[in-house]
Design a protein around this motif. Structure first.
Motif, PDB file in Angstrom:
ATOM      1  N   LEU A  64      -4.160   3.730   4.608  1.00  0.00           N
ATOM      2  CA  LEU A  64      -4.716   2.608   3.848  1.00  0.00           C
ATOM      3  C   LEU A  64      -4.229   1.281   4.419  1.00  0.00           C
ATOM      4  O   LEU A  64      -4.998   0.308   4.491  1.00  0.00           O
ATOM      5  CB  LEU A  64      -4.316   2.739   2.380  1.00  0.00           C
ATOM      6  CG  LEU A  64      -4.806   1.632   1.436  1.00  0.00           C
ATOM      7  CD1 LEU A  64      -6.316   1.546   1.461  1.00  0.00           C
ATOM      8  CD2 LEU A  64      -4.302   1.871   0.021  1.00  0.00           C
ATOM      9  N   ALA A  65      -2.967   1.233   4.841  1.00  0.00           N
ATOM     10  CA  ALA A  65      -2.419  -0.008   5.375  1.00  0.00           C
ATOM     11  C   ALA A  65      -3.126  -0.418   6.660  1.00  0.00           C
ATOM     12  O   ALA A  65      -3.454  -1.597   6.855  1.00  0.00           O
ATOM     13  CB  ALA A  65      -0.919   0.157   5.630  1.00  0.00           C
TER      14      ALA A  65
ATOM     15  N   LEU B  51      -6.697  -1.614   5.789  1.00  0.00           N
ATOM     16  CA  LEU B  51      -6.672  -2.915   5.119  1.00  0.00           C
ATOM     17  C   LEU B  51      -6.279  -4.023   6.092  1.00  0.00           C
ATOM     18  O   LEU B  51      -6.823  -5.138   6.035  1.00  0.00           O
ATOM     19  CB  LEU B  51      -5.694  -2.868   3.942  1.00  0.00           C
ATOM     20  CG  LEU B  51      -5.698  -4.080   2.998  1.00  0.00           C
ATOM     21  CD1 LEU B  51      -7.075  -4.277   2.390  1.00  0.00           C
ATOM     22  CD2 LEU B  51      -4.654  -3.896   1.901  1.00  0.00           C
TER      23      LEU B  51
ATOM     24  N   THR C 265       0.803  -1.229   0.000  1.00  0.00           N
ATOM     25  CA  THR C 265       0.000   0.000   0.000  1.00  0.00           C
ATOM     26  C   THR C 265       0.833   1.274   0.000  1.00  0.00           C
ATOM     27  O   THR C 265       0.475   2.260  -0.642  1.00  0.00           O
ATOM     28  CB  THR C 265      -0.926   0.019   1.218  1.00  0.00           C
ATOM     29  OG1 THR C 265      -0.135  -0.065   2.413  1.00  0.00           O
ATOM     30  CG2 THR C 265      -1.907  -1.138   1.169  1.00  0.00           C
TER      31      THR C 265
END
Length: 377
Positions: free
Chosen positions: A291-292, A295, A286
């Motif tokens: 976002l990491a 996710l 990512t």
């Protein structure tokens, strides 16, 4: 692999963790907090079921039946009603989950030897609680029936009453049927999966966002050295978290540990390597901390909570979903922990689950190394 370069990365990551209080708090305080909250609030036990009574008979026989309900610690009488409308209101207000309706001809039919029906009205909005409550009520009624049969036999001059069939259950491994003994071991696996992946999901992405990854690329550092150096500090913290979780289960929740504690830490070490590497792989792909982290939460919490056998029996799931559970590493660690805690099994029984965890860890390390190598080129 150069051990000096690995130690340098480890030292750098330890400094990041110590200086970043949020990461340090997440690494240590959050597992403790989650285990305390989930362990205290999450329970499948159903005790003190609130219920109301509509006694249309008002005789000694009906009062004896009522006394059997109120004497059980599984039921808590909240009041008497005199109509179905009042029963509906009590259930709507959550003042009652169950209502016992005794018919007006209850005593007359009993004394004449006829079969009499009593009505149990159960709030089915919570199917699990409703099912368990009906089971409790059926047990009370069965005991009352047995007492009536014995009483009738004595009245007919029989000195003894032979019961043709009697079940004598014996519960193994969790004699008191306490849900916490079943939940806490699985909870350790789920929380460690989520925390481990969340922690390492920020490592590589943080380097890209802070602009320090370019500096690392210019060094002779190899991808595997960077991977190991990044994982090692969090591995040490993860093992500390497992120790704290085991101590909380033992002394705070009084969950019996019948197996060898070293098996927990041995299998936990394998599980941590896979979980930490999964978070690292997400971070590599990512390159964004936000976002990491999102996710990582989606890929770890939901599968671990729903598909690991922690809360829901896998054999009751649809066949397709059962197949998917084999891809969830937490499934195997949950099985290992429950077997060690509840059954006290040895390594010979756990070798297959431990082997699968090791396989997952190795595959994740290989994939993460390949992805990191491509990113650093």
């Amino acid at each position: 692999m150069n051990i000096h370069r690995v130690i340098a990365i480890m030292r750098k990551e330890f400094i990041h963790i110590i200086r970043d209080r949020r990461s340090l708090g997440m690494a240590i305080a959050m597992p403790i907090l989650l285990i305390f909250l989930f362990g205290s609030s999450l329970s499948l036990d159903v005790d003190n079921v609130p219920f109301v009574i509509w006694d249309q008979n008002s005789t000694s026989n009906s009062r004896e039946l009522i006394n059997r309900f109120t004497a059980s610690h599984y039921f808590g009488l909240t009041g008497y009603v005199s109509s179905y409308e009042e029963i509906e209101q009590a259930i709507d207000k959550r003042d009652a989950i169950l209502a016992l309706v005794i018919p007006y001809d209850f005593s007359r039919k009993l004394e004449s030897g006829q079969t009499v029906d009593i009505q149990l009205i159960v709030d089915g909005s919570d199917s699990n609680t409703a099912t368990i409550s009906m089971g409790y009520a059926q047990t009370v009624v069965d005991n009352y029936n047995s007492a009536l049969l014995i009483k009738t036999a004595y009245q007919q001059g029989k000195k003894t009453v032979n019961v043709p069939l009697e079940a004598k259950p014996r519960v193994w491994f969790n004699q008191n049927m306490l849900a916490k003994n079943y939940i806490i071991p699985g909870l350790i696996a789920v929380i460690m999966m989520v925390i481990a992946a969340l922690l390492t999901s920020l490592t590589i992405a943080r380097e890209w966002e802070n602009g320090t990854m370019e500096q690392l690329i210019t060094t002779p550092l190899k991808p595997m050295e960077l991977l190991v150096g990044k994982l090692a500090p969090y591995f040490a913290i993860g093992m500390l978290d497992i120790l704290l979780a085991v101590l909380m289960g033992q002394f705070l929740f009084n969950v019996p540990l019948r197996g060898n504690p070293m098996l927990i830490f041995g299998s936990g070490a394998i599980f941590l390597v896979g979980s930490l590497t999964m978070g690292m792989l997400i971070s590599i792909v990512t390159r964004s901390q936000l976002l990491a982290s999102q996710l990582a939460m989606v890929l770890t919490f939901l599968p671990s909570f729903l598909l690991s056998g922690f809360m829901y029996t896998i054999s009751n799931m649809p066949t397709v979903i059962q197949g998917i559970t084999y891809l969830v590493p937490a499934r195997y660690f949950v099985t290992i922990l429950k077997n060690i805690y509840l059954k006290g099994v040895g390594i010979s029984i756990l070798i297959s689950e431990a082997g699968i965890l090791l396989f997952f860890a190795v595959i994740l390390v290989i994939v993460a190394n390949i992805k990191l190598r491509k990113r650093l080129v």
